[in-house]
Motif scaffolding. Sequence first.
Motif, PDB file in Angstrom:
ATOM      1  N   PRO A 145      40.474  57.342  45.938  1.00 10.18           N
ATOM      2  CA  PRO A 145      41.397  58.304  46.522  1.00 10.18           C
ATOM      3  C   PRO A 145      41.949  59.254  45.465  1.00 10.18           C
ATOM      4  CG  PRO A 145      41.869  56.077  47.311  1.00 10.18           C
ATOM      5  CD  PRO A 145      40.895  55.945  46.178  1.00 10.18           C
ATOM      6  N   ALA A 146      42.335  60.446  45.923  1.00 13.80           N
ATOM      7  CA  ALA A 146      42.834  61.463  44.993  1.00 13.80           C
ATOM      8  C   ALA A 146      44.153  61.050  44.379  1.00 13.80           C
ATOM      9  CB  ALA A 146      42.975  62.800  45.723  1.00 13.80           C
ATOM     10  N   ASP A 147      45.047  60.384  45.161  1.00 14.25           N
ATOM     11  CA  ASP A 147      46.335  60.004  44.604  1.00 14.25           C
ATOM     12  C   ASP A 147      46.194  58.922  43.548  1.00 14.25           C
ATOM     13  OD1 ASP A 147      45.430  58.188  46.408  1.00 14.25           O
ATOM     14  OD2 ASP A 147      47.357  57.822  47.404  1.00 14.25           O
ATOM     15  N   PRO A 160      47.846  83.269  47.576  1.00 12.63           N
ATOM     16  CA  PRO A 160      47.458  81.921  47.146  1.00 12.63           C
ATOM     17  C   PRO A 160      47.233  81.869  45.624  1.00 12.63           C
ATOM     18  CG  PRO A 160      45.636  83.014  48.261  1.00 12.63           C
ATOM     19  CD  PRO A 160      46.820  83.902  48.439  1.00 12.63           C
ATOM     20  N   GLN A 161      47.723  80.780  45.031  1.00 12.48           N
ATOM     21  CA  GLN A 161      47.571  80.598  43.586  1.00 12.48           C
ATOM     22  C   GLN A 161      46.132  80.141  43.273  1.00 12.48           C
ATOM     23  OE1 GLN A 161      49.830  81.338  41.351  1.00 12.48           O
ATOM     24  NE2 GLN A 161      51.386  81.906  42.918  1.00 12.48           N
ATOM     25  N   PRO A 162      45.518  80.742  42.272  1.00 12.23           N
ATOM     26  CA  PRO A 162      44.149  80.322  41.903  1.00 12.23           C
ATOM     27  C   PRO A 162      44.147  78.914  41.339  1.00 12.23           C
ATOM     28  CG  PRO A 162      45.037  81.867  40.288  1.00 12.23           C
ATOM     29  CD  PRO A 162      46.028  81.833  41.400  1.00 12.23           C
ATOM     30  N   ALA A 163      43.094  78.195  41.630  1.00 12.99           N
ATOM     31  CA  ALA A 163      42.961  76.830  41.126  1.00 12.99           C
ATOM     32  C   ALA A 163      42.843  76.848  39.598  1.00 12.99           C
ATOM     33  CB  ALA A 163      41.731  76.160  41.729  1.00 12.99           C
ATOM     34  N   PRO A 164      43.550  75.951  38.932  1.00 18.24           N
ATOM     35  CA  PRO A 164      43.494  75.935  37.442  1.00 18.24           C
ATOM     36  C   PRO A 164      42.087  75.526  36.953  1.00 18.24           C
ATOM     37  CG  PRO A 164      44.670  74.013  38.279  1.00 18.24           C
ATOM     38  CD  PRO A 164      44.415  74.876  39.459  1.00 18.24           C
ATOM     39  N   ASP A 165      41.755  76.050  35.808  1.00 20.57           N
ATOM     40  CA  ASP A 165      40.459  75.691  35.197  1.00 20.57           C
ATOM     41  C   ASP A 165      40.529  74.297  34.606  1.00 20.57           C
ATOM     42  OD1 ASP A 165      39.530  78.185  35.885  1.00 20.57           O
ATOM     43  OD2 ASP A 165      40.102  79.091  33.947  1.00 20.57           O
ATOM     44  N   GLY A 212      47.481  60.903  35.121  1.00 22.92           N
ATOM     45  CA  GLY A 212      48.793  61.387  34.728  1.00 22.92           C
ATOM     46  C   GLY A 212      48.838  62.894  34.545  1.00 22.92           C
ATOM     47  N   LEU A 213      48.097  63.617  35.378  1.00 23.43           N
ATOM     48  CA  LEU A 213      48.032  65.066  35.274  1.00 23.43           C
ATOM     49  C   LEU A 213      48.907  65.698  36.352  1.00 23.43           C
ATOM     50  CD1 LEU A 213      44.175  65.446  34.709  1.00 23.43           C
ATOM     51  CD2 LEU A 213      45.990  65.555  32.975  1.00 23.43           C
ATOM     52  N   PRO A 214      49.276  66.973  36.216  1.00 19.19           N
ATOM     53  CA  PRO A 214      50.027  67.648  37.283  1.00 19.19           C
ATOM     54  C   PRO A 214      49.194  67.763  38.548  1.00 19.19           C
ATOM     55  CG  PRO A 214      49.409  69.192  35.564  1.00 19.19           C
ATOM     56  CD  PRO A 214      49.096  67.842  35.023  1.00 19.19           C
ATOM     57  N   ALA A 215      49.905  67.963  39.667  1.00 24.37           N
ATOM     58  CA  ALA A 215      49.245  67.971  40.969  1.00 24.37           C
ATOM     59  C   ALA A 215      48.186  69.049  41.109  1.00 24.37           C
ATOM     60  CB  ALA A 215      50.305  68.112  42.076  1.00 24.37           C
ATOM     61  N   PRO A 216      48.402  70.282  40.668  1.00 22.44           N
ATOM     62  CA  PRO A 216      47.334  71.287  40.830  1.00 22.44           C
ATOM     63  C   PRO A 216      46.039  70.912  40.099  1.00 22.44           C
ATOM     64  CG  PRO A 216      49.438  72.353  40.416  1.00 22.44           C
ATOM     65  CD  PRO A 216      49.649  70.906  40.132  1.00 22.44           C
ATOM     66  N   THR A 217      46.181  70.364  38.909  1.00 23.47           N
ATOM     67  CA  THR A 217      44.984  70.006  38.142  1.00 23.47           C
ATOM     68  C   THR A 217      44.254  68.841  38.794  1.00 23.47           C
ATOM     69  OG1 THR A 217      46.103  70.727  36.128  1.00 23.47           O
ATOM     70  CG2 THR A 217      44.136  69.340  35.866  1.00 23.47           C
ATOM     71  N   THR A 218      45.035  67.859  39.272  1.00 25.46           N
ATOM     72  CA  THR A 218      44.411  66.718  39.935  1.00 25.46           C
ATOM     73  C   THR A 218      43.718  67.155  41.211  1.00 25.46           C
ATOM     74  OG1 THR A 218      46.150  65.314  39.021  1.00 25.46           O
ATOM     75  CG2 THR A 218      44.824  64.403  40.806  1.00 25.46           C
ATOM     76  N   ALA A 219      44.342  68.093  41.936  1.00 22.11           N
ATOM     77  CA  ALA A 219      43.727  68.579  43.170  1.00 22.11           C
ATOM     78  C   ALA A 219      42.429  69.321  42.883  1.00 22.11           C
ATOM     79  CB  ALA A 219      44.721  69.485  43.919  1.00 22.11           C
TER      80      ALA A 219
END
Length: 216
Positions: free
Chosen positions: A191-193, A161-166, A200-207
């Motif tokens: 909502p998250a979406d 699993p990829q670590p969550a970005p800081d 306007g951030l990439p999906a991993p950062t938004t998640a």
Amino acid sequence: MSRSIRPDAVLIQAVIAGALSFAHLHDLAEAAGQTGWKAWAYPISVDLLLVAAWRRLRTARRDRSAWTWFVIALTASLGANIATAGLLDLGNVPSWLRILVAGWPALAFLGGTLLVHSPAEPVAPAQPVDEPAAPEVEIHRTDEPAPAPAAPLPELEPAPPQPAPDVPAALLDHARKIADAHRASTGTPMPADVLSARLGLPAPTTAAIAAQLQLT
């Protein structure tokens, strides 16, 4: 529904010829001294011998005896027709004709017995047809080694699993303000979406931001 009966010319001719021949044979037998029922029996005897010979010829055309008796019966019938046509004086029949008429029953009985009880011609069995034999095909067998079994494919290990970005603190505070403003205006969590579209951030950062802010 009744069907109309059409007269057949051949049938009419057969009836006329049979009746005239029958009458001529009767008249000749009666003139030869055979009176009463005996004169009527002679035409029947001649016609029966003629029919028996004809049936024999239909099954065995090469039987000479069948042709012989057919000619004898036909001669007796035609002879009676010719004799009664005025060529013979029926009031003064010659002795030889009286002898032939008197001996006819025995001759007809002999002919009918031979025609009915003679064995039929044996039917030659069909000769078997020699069919050409199929050519023999030689099969050459070579001993070849069996192919080696294929090596099993290596099992793929699951990707770690990829670590969550800081997430920077300033970006997290900005996202929290946007989420609080949405809650204050709508009364429901953001909502998250929707947050991802606003930032306007990439999906991993938004998640990662949504997970920290506990957004759905």
